[in-house]
Design a protein around this motif. Structure first.
Motif, PDB file in Angstrom:
ATOM      1  N   VAL A 337       0.846  -1.189   0.000  1.00 36.34           N
ATOM      2  CA  VAL A 337       0.000   0.000   0.000  1.00 36.34           C
ATOM      3  C   VAL A 337       0.885   1.242   0.000  1.00 36.34           C
ATOM      4  N   GLU A 338       0.367   2.319  -0.613  1.00 30.19           N
ATOM      5  CA  GLU A 338       1.062   3.602  -0.613  1.00 30.19           C
ATOM      6  C   GLU A 338       0.072   4.708  -0.254  1.00 30.19           C
ATOM      7  N   ALA A 339       0.425   5.514   0.751  1.00 35.45           N
ATOM      8  CA  ALA A 339      -0.415   6.650   1.147  1.00 35.45           C
ATOM      9  C   ALA A 339      -0.377   7.714   0.063  1.00 35.45           C
ATOM     10  N   GLN A 340      -1.541   8.294  -0.197  1.00 35.10           N
ATOM     11  CA  GLN A 340      -1.649   9.359  -1.189  1.00 35.10           C
ATOM     12  C   GLN A 340      -1.773  10.743  -0.550  1.00 35.10           C
ATOM     13  N   ASP A 348      -7.529  15.700   3.662  1.00 32.06           N
ATOM     14  CA  ASP A 348      -8.716  14.947   3.247  1.00 32.06           C
ATOM     15  C   ASP A 348      -8.588  14.513   1.797  1.00 32.06           C
ATOM     16  N   MET A 349      -8.778  13.216   1.543  1.00 37.75           N
ATOM     17  CA  MET A 349      -8.698  12.688   0.183  1.00 37.75           C
ATOM     18  C   MET A 349      -9.682  11.543   0.047  1.00 37.75           C
ATOM     19  N   GLU A 350     -10.302  11.440  -1.116  1.00 38.02           N
ATOM     20  CA  GLU A 350     -11.227  10.332  -1.350  1.00 38.02           C
ATOM     21  C   GLU A 350     -10.468   9.020  -1.475  1.00 38.02           C
ATOM     22  N   GLU A 351      -9.322   9.074  -2.184  1.00 33.06           N
ATOM     23  CA  GLU A 351      -8.462   7.897  -2.300  1.00 33.06           C
ATOM     24  C   GLU A 351      -7.223   8.154  -1.443  1.00 33.06           C
ATOM     25  N   ARG A 352      -7.361   7.894  -0.151  1.00 33.56           N
ATOM     26  CA  ARG A 352      -6.268   8.170   0.786  1.00 33.56           C
ATOM     27  C   ARG A 352      -5.124   7.184   0.612  1.00 33.56           C
ATOM     28  N   GLU A 353      -5.448   5.934   0.271  1.00 35.89           N
ATOM     29  CA  GLU A 353      -4.437   4.888   0.111  1.00 35.89           C
ATOM     30  C   GLU A 353      -4.740   4.096  -1.160  1.00 35.89           C
ATOM     31  N   ILE A 354      -3.680   3.632  -1.816  1.00 32.92           N
ATOM     32  CA  ILE A 354      -3.836   2.753  -2.970  1.00 32.92           C
ATOM     33  C   ILE A 354      -3.032   1.486  -2.731  1.00 32.92           C
ATOM     34  N   TYR A 374      -9.603   5.208   4.237  1.00 39.27           N
ATOM     35  CA  TYR A 374      -8.994   5.269   5.572  1.00 39.27           C
ATOM     36  C   TYR A 374      -7.600   4.661   5.484  1.00 39.27           C
ATOM     37  N   ARG A 375      -7.041   4.221   6.586  1.00 39.13           N
ATOM     38  CA  ARG A 375      -5.740   3.579   6.544  1.00 39.13           C
ATOM     39  C   ARG A 375      -5.917   2.084   6.279  1.00 39.13           C
ATOM     40  N   PHE A 376      -5.167   1.603   5.317  1.00 39.53           N
ATOM     41  CA  PHE A 376      -5.173   0.194   4.966  1.00 39.53           C
ATOM     42  C   PHE A 376      -4.743  -0.641   6.170  1.00 39.53           C
ATOM     43  N   ALA A 377      -5.456  -1.748   6.429  1.00 43.11           N
ATOM     44  CA  ALA A 377      -5.152  -2.583   7.597  1.00 43.11           C
ATOM     45  C   ALA A 377      -5.014  -4.056   7.240  1.00 43.11           C
ATOM     46  N   GLY A 378      -4.806  -4.370   5.949  1.00 38.67           N
ATOM     47  CA  GLY A 378      -4.530  -5.756   5.570  1.00 38.67           C
ATOM     48  C   GLY A 378      -5.581  -6.365   4.669  1.00 38.67           C
TER      49      GLY A 378
END
Length: 811
Positions: A337-340, A348-354, A374-378
């Motif tokens: 995952v990479e934070a955007q 604030d971002m709609e696509e916070r993580e990819i 939100y934050r990717f958790a697995g």
């Protein structure tokens, strides 16, 4: 002689000037027999089952080590604690015996050929379960041993070559070979500390904000850096079942290793310079490389920079790739995952993580798999058409899980669970996982149905259950549920429809044991283990889960223990020990939920308050101390008021039940519970005494956040001041016992916290006692330390709580 006397006089004057008290070194004490018998009871074996559950490994652990063991040489560098003689972790308590037990017949088989002085750990089964390996730690190194599960015999496989200072060190390959992280054979002798420093120790910042929590055991000088590089220096080795070994790839400061499911590739993380004096090794810069199984570098996947400049807040993270792993359902596909948002939760971002993927041979470009708000958790994998992705957001306690279609990344994810992570009553649980053909864990599912195990939170306490969860309709179908008066939960599912499984079953006075359950066959559950009750002496004590109201209407709960034969209303009220740990919530409704089970086994661990039920006390354990801040309000803005209200409600409850004597109630806790205790004594006179173990009492020493407080000292100085018991030491009128490990390794709870707080209490004439336990960490482990801690607590409680009225009559 006159000169020596003068020097001693000056030292005493200086010590007095700086507020230190000169005391003699005391000897370790032991608590009364009723307490000592409980703390010295043998531990229960831990268990690991085979894939189909037809046999299990029983692992018998050794008792707590002696203070001599804890006093062996130890390096505390880069957030780690290393035994320099073994190239492994210090303070390790290993397994001293292993047995095989057949689940159907109950036959126990002793493994033969074990080490003469066993100190075993890191048990790993081969994929076909024909073999098991473990590490054996001796005074001068760590070797690898193997158990042939067909003959149930063990033998030494390697010399003392294992490097276990950081991360994993042993992996099985699909071809029944082993990949081990060994000490670099060419690293030489341990570096010698320079007789004199080469120069000053300098750190410099150039304007980039670098907020950092208060970590322990960090690097402090160039010699520490040299030691860290020396002990991290590793060489991967391939080891055959006959002990033959050969190097794989180049040596380096290997952080972790991970084999692709098909065994053809190795993901290697290699730490590099510059090191940091502000953060631990987990945040040092490192490279992520993909190697062939022979050690040839295929791809430099990522270069992760030093993580010193992360924004503040629990939802902040690093930029660039993180959580790099292998897909469990594919032979060799990476995902990460990479934070955007630059890692900053305030953006604030709609696509916070990819989430991206990259398949072997890793020559193409990364492919977008999914996005997260939100934050990717697995991700829990199943196959090419189905996986479950988890997302979390700490500030709002958001917990969200969605179904994604890995073969169609453009297909929108389907949210199946959205709840507060604190909400026990609406927690459907976690998916049941099974091993696939690669030996990796994947979802147990049938089409849209996913099998789940839940803690089963309810107004009656936890009643765990096994269910199917329909990912289309979001409906549960409970297949089995724990029933009163037992507390039972699923440990391992054995077949595809979850009709046969192994549970752990217990009750208030029945030791947890494993049972085989079949919901289709009309046969009674079969008990698989029959472990002895280590707490037989308190088998007859009484236990009840109580609920009651805070003055604002919030429902609270606690578990109350009373001595055998005690009758409320008939017998005189008892002295009370109230034990608690505050927790922050964003919802009054969730904060009111009942936690724990009244049917769980009355387990007495070394840090438990239950010892004192044998001394004639009532114990109010797991006393809920919720701190609630709803919406935009922060819980800690109301910390003191709500903490006091919680304590008042708890005292009223145990007194109104006819159990507790209002004038003889002590409060205590460990870590944040110690912080709670000191605050209650600062702002109330509700208690007869307090016991605070390993706490933090001055929040200005943790200025970039603590516990669930995300604001910094500079953003909320009044919160930091008002929540610090140190600020109100002059108000403490209740006797308080402070206990602290002198080698505390927990973030924020430096031993100086207790030292400075004690000095403040002493300076204002409070009744206080400070006990430092030599060589102990945040949790205490040496036999002598534990026994002495219990003696201190017992002596304090007897003097200031049980016999309080007698003391007051003699004044």
């Amino acid at each position: 002689m006159k000169l020596r006397a003068s020097i001693i006089f000056v030292l005493v004057v200086l010590l007095g000037f700086f507020g230190f008290e000169v005391t003699a070194q005391n000897t370790y004490q032991t608590p009364p027999k009723s307490i000592a018998d409980l703390v010295n009871a043998p531990s229960t074996p831990s268990v690991r089952f085979s894939k189909n559950g037809d046999w299990m490994i029983l692992m018998e652990r050794s008792d707590n080590p002696s203070i001599e063991v804890l006093s062996e040489p130890e390096l505390r560098i880069a957030g780690m604690r290393i035994n320099p003689a073994t190239s492994g972790p210090s303070r390790q308590i290993g397994v001293e015996n292993i047995k095989i037990k057949k689940t159907q017949t109950g036959e126990e088989i002793q493994i033969s050929g074990l080490p003469a002085q066993p100190n075993m750990g890191d048990f790993r089964f081969s994929h076909d379960e024909k073999y098991m390996v473990f590490t054996q730690t001796e005074s001068d190194g760590i070797s690898l041993w193997i158990v042939d599960l067909s003959s149930n015999s063990a033998k030494k496989l390697t010399d003392k070559i294992i490097n276990d200072v950081y991360g994993n060190s042993v992996l099985w390959t699909p071809g029944n070979k082993l990949l081990v992280k060994a000490v670099n054979p060419t690293r030489g002798a341990i570096p010698i500390r320079p007789a004199a420093p080469a120069g000053p120790i300098i750190q410099e910042t150039t304007g980039d904000a670098a907020p950092s929590r208060t970590y322990q055991d960090l690097l402090e000088n160039p010699y520490d850096e040299t030691l860290f590089a020396y002990f991290m220096d590793s060489q991967l080795m391939e080891v055959d079942l006959d002990g033959t070994k050969k190097p794989v790839g180049s040596a380096g400061m290997i952080k972790s290793i991970d084999l692709s499911p098909d065994g053809n590739y190795i993901m290697v993380e290699l730490i590099k310079k510059p090191f940091s004096y502000l953060v631990p090794a987990s945040r040092f810069p490192y490279d992520v490389e993909i190697w062939t199984k022979a050690g040839a570098k295929v791809k430099a996947l990522a270069q992760i920079p030093l993580d010193e400049n992360r924004p503040t807040g629990f939802d902040a993270t690093v930029t660039g790739p993180r959580s790099i792993s292998w897909r469990a359902d594919k032979p060799a596909v990476l995902y990460w995952v990479e934070a955007q948002d630059g890692g900053d939760a305030r953006n604030d971002m709609e696509e916070r993580e990819i989430v991206y993927t990259l398949a072997a041979p890793f020559a193409g470009t990364k492919q977008k798999l999914a996005t997260s708000a939100y934050r990717f958790a697995g991700i829990d994998w199943s196959d090419d058409s189905f996986a479950i992705m988890s997302e979390r957001w700490s500030r709002s306690r958001k917990d969200m899980r969605s179904v994604i279609n890995p073969s169609k990344p453009s297909q929108p994810k389907q949210v199946i669970i959205e709840r507060s992570s604190d909400d026990l009553y609406n927690d459907p649980g976690d998916p049941v996982m099974v091993e696939n053909e690669f030996g990796e864990n994947v979802l147990l599912r049938k089409g849209d149905l996913v099998y789940m195990t839940s803690p089963g939170g309810s107004s009656e306490g936890d009643m765990p259950y096994l269910s199917t969860f329909n990912t289309k309709t979001k409906e549960e179908d409970i297949l089995w549920r724990s029933k009163a008066p037992f507390y039972e939960r699923v440990s391992k599912v054995l077949n595809d429809d979850a009709s046969e499984f192994i549970t752990i079953k217990e009750s208030t006075d029945i030791q947890p044991n494993y049972w085989l359950v079949n919901t289709k066959k009309r046969i009674a559950p079969q008990q698989l283990t029959n472990f002895d009750n280590p707490s037989e002496s308190i088998k007859g004590i009484q236990k009840q889960l109580v609920t009651y109201k805070r003055k604002d209407g919030l429902t609270l709960s606690a578990v109350i223990y009373t001595p055998e034969g005690f009758e409320a209303g008939k017998d005189a009220p008892l002295p009370v020990l109230m034990w608690a740990y505050p927790r922050e919530y964003k919802s009054k409704e969730v904060a009111s939920q009942v936690r724990g089970s009244q049917y769980s086994f009355t387990r007495v661990s070394s840090g438990s308050p239950l010892f004192w039920v044998t001394r004639g006390y009532a114990i109010m354990d797991r006393t809920e101390m919720p701190i609630v801040g709803e919406g935009d309000k922060e819980p800690n803005d109301y910390f003191i008021d709500q903490l006091v209200a919680n304590a008042e409600a708890a005292i009223d409850e145990i007194v109104n039940l006819g159990i507790g004597d209002r004038d003889r109630i002590a409060v205590g806790g460990h870590s944040y519970g110690a912080f709670m205790t000191a605050n209650l004594l600062s702002h109330t006179n509700l208690f007869a005494a307090g016991i605070a173990r390993s706490g933090a009492y001055n929040r200005t020493l943790t200025p970039f956040g603590f516990q669930y407080e995300q604001r910094t000292y500079w953003e909320a100085p009044e919160v930091y001041f008002n929540m610090s018991p140190f600020s109100f030491a002059h108000k403490v009128e209740t006797p308080i016992l402070l206990i602290h490990g002198q080698a505390d390794n927990n973030s924020g709870t430096f031993p100086i916290q207790s030292e400075r707080y004690y000095n403040a209490l002493k300076g204002h004439g409070a009744t206080a006692r400070l006990v430092f336990l030599p060589n102990e960490s945040h949790g205490y482990s040496a036999k002598e330390s534990i026994n002495h801690m219990l003696w201190e607590m017992d002596t304090w409680l007897e003097k200031y709580v049980k016999n309080k009225n007698e003391i007051e009559r003699t004044k």
